[in-house]
Design a protein around this motif. Sequence first.
Motif, PDB file in Angstrom:
ATOM      1  N   ARG A 126       0.947  -1.277  -0.076  1.00 14.58           N
ATOM      2  CA  ARG A 126      -0.207  -0.091   0.099  1.00 14.58           C
ATOM      3  C   ARG A 126       0.919   1.160   0.153  1.00 14.58           C
ATOM      4  O   ARG A 126       0.609   2.063  -0.712  1.00 14.58           O
ATOM      5  CB  ARG A 126      -0.884   0.049   1.072  1.00 14.58           C
ATOM      6  CG  ARG A 126      -2.137   1.023   1.244  1.00 14.58           C
ATOM      7  CD  ARG A 126      -2.358   1.819   2.445  1.00 14.58           C
ATOM      8  NE  ARG A 126      -1.092   2.273   3.147  1.00 14.58           N
ATOM      9  CZ  ARG A 126      -0.727   3.566   2.519  1.00 14.58           C
ATOM     10  NH1 ARG A 126      -1.491   4.476   1.950  1.00 14.58           N
ATOM     11  NH2 ARG A 126       0.294   4.099   3.038  1.00 14.58           N
ATOM     12  N   HIS A 127       2.019   1.476   0.781  1.00 15.63           N
ATOM     13  CA  HIS A 127       2.819   2.239   0.689  1.00 15.63           C
ATOM     14  C   HIS A 127       3.555   2.848  -0.544  1.00 15.63           C
ATOM     15  O   HIS A 127       3.801   3.670  -0.756  1.00 15.63           O
ATOM     16  CB  HIS A 127       3.915   2.263   1.620  1.00 15.63           C
ATOM     17  CG  HIS A 127       4.729   3.131   2.099  1.00 15.63           C
ATOM     18  ND1 HIS A 127       4.433   4.410   2.754  1.00 15.63           N
ATOM     19  CD2 HIS A 127       6.080   3.311   1.983  1.00 15.63           C
ATOM     20  CE1 HIS A 127       5.267   5.107   2.917  1.00 15.63           C
ATOM     21  NE2 HIS A 127       6.173   4.624   2.519  1.00 15.63           N
ATOM     22  N   ALA A 128       3.475   1.824  -1.265  1.00 20.44           N
ATOM     23  CA  ALA A 128       4.105   1.974  -2.776  1.00 20.44           C
ATOM     24  C   ALA A 128       3.007   3.006  -3.720  1.00 20.44           C
ATOM     25  O   ALA A 128       3.498   3.716  -4.607  1.00 20.44           O
ATOM     26  CB  ALA A 128       4.287   0.858  -3.559  1.00 20.44           C
ATOM     27  N   PHE A 129       1.988   2.905  -3.186  1.00 16.86           N
ATOM     28  CA  PHE A 129       0.801   3.852  -4.067  1.00 16.86           C
ATOM     29  C   PHE A 129       0.596   5.271  -3.539  1.00 16.86           C
ATOM     30  O   PHE A 129      -0.260   5.777  -3.595  1.00 16.86           O
ATOM     31  CB  PHE A 129      -0.685   3.003  -3.676  1.00 16.86           C
ATOM     32  CG  PHE A 129      -0.498   1.860  -4.979  1.00 16.86           C
ATOM     33  CD1 PHE A 129      -0.754   1.919  -6.054  1.00 16.86           C
ATOM     34  CD2 PHE A 129      -0.339   0.612  -4.262  1.00 16.86           C
ATOM     35  CE1 PHE A 129      -0.676   0.797  -7.029  1.00 16.86           C
ATOM     36  CE2 PHE A 129      -0.109  -0.490  -5.039  1.00 16.86           C
ATOM     37  CZ  PHE A 129      -0.726  -0.503  -6.565  1.00 16.86           C
ATOM     38  N   ASP A 130       1.426   5.568  -2.247  1.00 19.55           N
ATOM     39  CA  ASP A 130       1.346   6.853  -1.544  1.00 19.55           C
ATOM     40  C   ASP A 130       1.905   7.855  -2.855  1.00 19.55           C
ATOM     41  O   ASP A 130       2.793   7.674  -3.815  1.00 19.55           O
ATOM     42  CB  ASP A 130       2.499   7.048  -0.614  1.00 19.55           C
ATOM     43  CG  ASP A 130       1.739   6.504   0.759  1.00 19.55           C
ATOM     44  OD1 ASP A 130       0.647   6.235   0.763  1.00 19.55           O
ATOM     45  OD2 ASP A 130       2.626   6.342   1.678  1.00 19.55           O
ATOM     46  N   ALA A 131       1.186   9.062  -2.637  1.00 17.24           N
ATOM     47  CA  ALA A 131       1.426   9.995  -3.777  1.00 17.24           C
ATOM     48  C   ALA A 131       2.824  10.487  -3.709  1.00 17.24           C
ATOM     49  O   ALA A 131       3.385  10.843  -4.847  1.00 17.24           O
ATOM     50  CB  ALA A 131       0.562  11.277  -3.341  1.00 17.24           C
ATOM     51  N   ASP A 132       3.780  10.495  -2.723  1.00 17.39           N
ATOM     52  CA  ASP A 132       5.035  10.721  -2.729  1.00 17.39           C
ATOM     53  C   ASP A 132       5.845   9.605  -3.626  1.00 17.39           C
ATOM     54  O   ASP A 132       6.650  10.040  -4.365  1.00 17.39           O
ATOM     55  CB  ASP A 132       5.817  10.822  -1.359  1.00 17.39           C
ATOM     56  CG  ASP A 132       5.456  12.528  -0.973  1.00 17.39           C
ATOM     57  OD1 ASP A 132       5.454  13.360  -1.741  1.00 17.39           O
ATOM     58  OD2 ASP A 132       5.249  12.544   0.207  1.00 17.39           O
ATOM     59  N   HIS A 133       5.585   8.585  -3.596  1.00 17.02           N
ATOM     60  CA  HIS A 133       6.190   7.564  -4.372  1.00 17.02           C
ATOM     61  C   HIS A 133       5.879   7.647  -5.952  1.00 17.02           C
ATOM     62  O   HIS A 133       6.815   7.644  -6.701  1.00 17.02           O
ATOM     63  CB  HIS A 133       5.679   5.927  -3.762  1.00 17.02           C
ATOM     64  CG  HIS A 133       6.442   5.746  -2.598  1.00 17.02           C
ATOM     65  ND1 HIS A 133       7.079   4.549  -2.378  1.00 17.02           N
ATOM     66  CD2 HIS A 133       6.565   6.101  -1.292  1.00 17.02           C
ATOM     67  CE1 HIS A 133       7.735   4.540  -1.313  1.00 17.02           C
ATOM     68  NE2 HIS A 133       7.238   5.349  -0.614  1.00 17.02           N
ATOM     69  N   LEU A 134       4.454   7.845  -6.146  1.00 12.15           N
ATOM     70  CA  LEU A 134       4.173   7.731  -7.561  1.00 12.15           C
ATOM     71  C   LEU A 134       4.821   8.990  -8.172  1.00 12.15           C
ATOM     72  O   LEU A 134       5.103   8.991  -9.351  1.00 12.15           O
ATOM     73  CB  LEU A 134       2.588   7.693  -7.569  1.00 12.15           C
ATOM     74  CG  LEU A 134       2.013   6.808  -7.217  1.00 12.15           C
ATOM     75  CD1 LEU A 134       0.378   6.801  -7.036  1.00 12.15           C
ATOM     76  CD2 LEU A 134       2.267   5.423  -7.779  1.00 12.15           C
ATOM     77  N   ALA A 135       4.683  10.102  -7.515  1.00 11.38           N
ATOM     78  CA  ALA A 135       5.116  11.203  -8.194  1.00 11.38           C
ATOM     79  C   ALA A 135       6.681  11.374  -8.228  1.00 11.38           C
ATOM     80  O   ALA A 135       7.216  11.610  -9.354  1.00 11.38           O
ATOM     81  CB  ALA A 135       4.867  12.514  -7.134  1.00 11.38           C
ATOM     82  N   ALA A 136       7.327  10.974  -7.241  1.00  5.59           N
ATOM     83  CA  ALA A 136       9.122  10.728  -7.515  1.00  5.59           C
ATOM     84  C   ALA A 136       9.387   9.798  -8.698  1.00  5.59           C
ATOM     85  O   ALA A 136      10.094  10.164  -9.235  1.00  5.59           O
ATOM     86  CB  ALA A 136       9.550  10.457  -6.177  1.00  5.59           C
ATOM     87  N   ILE A 137       8.659   8.712  -8.511  1.00  3.84           N
ATOM     88  CA  ILE A 137       9.253   7.609  -9.443  1.00  3.84           C
ATOM     89  C   ILE A 137       8.680   8.095 -11.113  1.00  3.84           C
ATOM     90  O   ILE A 137       9.502   8.034 -12.077  1.00  3.84           O
ATOM     91  CB  ILE A 137       8.670   6.160  -8.997  1.00  3.84           C
ATOM     92  CG1 ILE A 137       9.240   5.993  -7.821  1.00  3.84           C
ATOM     93  CG2 ILE A 137       8.689   5.251 -10.074  1.00  3.84           C
ATOM     94  CD1 ILE A 137       8.554   4.312  -7.202  1.00  3.84           C
ATOM     95  N   ASP A 138       7.405   8.454 -11.084  1.00  2.00           N
ATOM     96  CA  ASP A 138       6.902   8.809 -12.398  1.00  2.00           C
ATOM     97  C   ASP A 138       7.662   9.874 -12.938  1.00  2.00           C
ATOM     98  O   ASP A 138       7.804  10.027 -14.311  1.00  2.00           O
ATOM     99  CB  ASP A 138       5.301   8.864 -12.162  1.00  2.00           C
ATOM    100  CG  ASP A 138       4.682   7.722 -12.018  1.00  2.00           C
ATOM    101  OD1 ASP A 138       5.213   6.661 -11.715  1.00  2.00           O
ATOM    102  OD2 ASP A 138       3.481   7.500 -11.886  1.00  2.00           O
ATOM    103  N   ASP A 139       7.769  11.042 -12.244  1.00  2.00           N
ATOM    104  CA  ASP A 139       8.366  12.158 -12.622  1.00  2.00           C
ATOM    105  C   ASP A 139       9.795  11.965 -13.111  1.00  2.00           C
ATOM    106  O   ASP A 139      10.424  12.370 -14.386  1.00  2.00           O
ATOM    107  CB  ASP A 139       8.273  13.328 -11.796  1.00  2.00           C
ATOM    108  CG  ASP A 139       7.037  14.036 -11.467  1.00  2.00           C
ATOM    109  OD1 ASP A 139       6.209  13.644 -12.405  1.00  2.00           O
ATOM    110  OD2 ASP A 139       6.885  14.727 -10.691  1.00  2.00           O
TER     111      ASP A 139
END
Length: 255
Positions: A51-64
């Motif tokens: 679930r932690h992998a779907f946090d906004a900070d993870h998604l934004a950092a990895i995707d950007d």
Amino acid sequence: MLLKRPALRVMGVVVALNAVAWLAYGAVALSGAATAAFASAGLLCFVLGMRHAFDADHLAAIDDTTRLLVSKGRRPVSLGLGFALGHSLVVLILFTAFAITAGHLGSQNSAIQEVGGRLAMTAAAGFLLLVGVLNARLLWRLLSSPPDDDGGTPPASGVMTRLLGPRLLNRVNSGWQMVPVGFVFGLGMETASEVALLGLSVTTASQGMPWWSLLTLPLLFAAGMALFDTLDSLMMTHLYTTENASARARRTFNV
């Protein structure tokens, strides 16, 4: 094709990490020192990591960062794994400190053990509810925002991404440079998963188990988080390096 040699090597590391985590946890759980609380904590820690992998900070950092490196002509398939490993190091350090402290306090004062366990679980529940509300707002922003120039939807960012993202992410030139980035993001301690995991360490360690045996719990947390962080970066790399990937496909995956 997505599953070329670099991607296969990265997934091999993730599979190995998951295998080691579950084997180590199983060995401790089947030993005579394991408590009933520990026996049920392993799967919860793994799910919390996922679930932690779907946090906004993870998604934004990895995707950007994936978009940035793809624009430089690279295929950062190890980016998500690097971020997860750096983030997991913070969790491991904090978990060890809390587990040792809880073990000493629990053996000296049962009242401290009981109050500490209740406070930890209350804090975890409160943070879970807060993150649920924030994630619902972020999802609404993603659904209502127009596609970007690359045909995708810009990921909604969290607190750490807004504070540190531009300064850190622009300096990344390879996937493995995300390890220190993940470590810095982990210092924020803003997510419910880490709070819940630390709460588990307090309640479980105070029941008499040796603190070192509890390290299998953050290892399971790291395994679950690394699995989905890695899959995220693999899919992002695939979508943004494949010529026939449509704007609709990119937007759908981002949402």
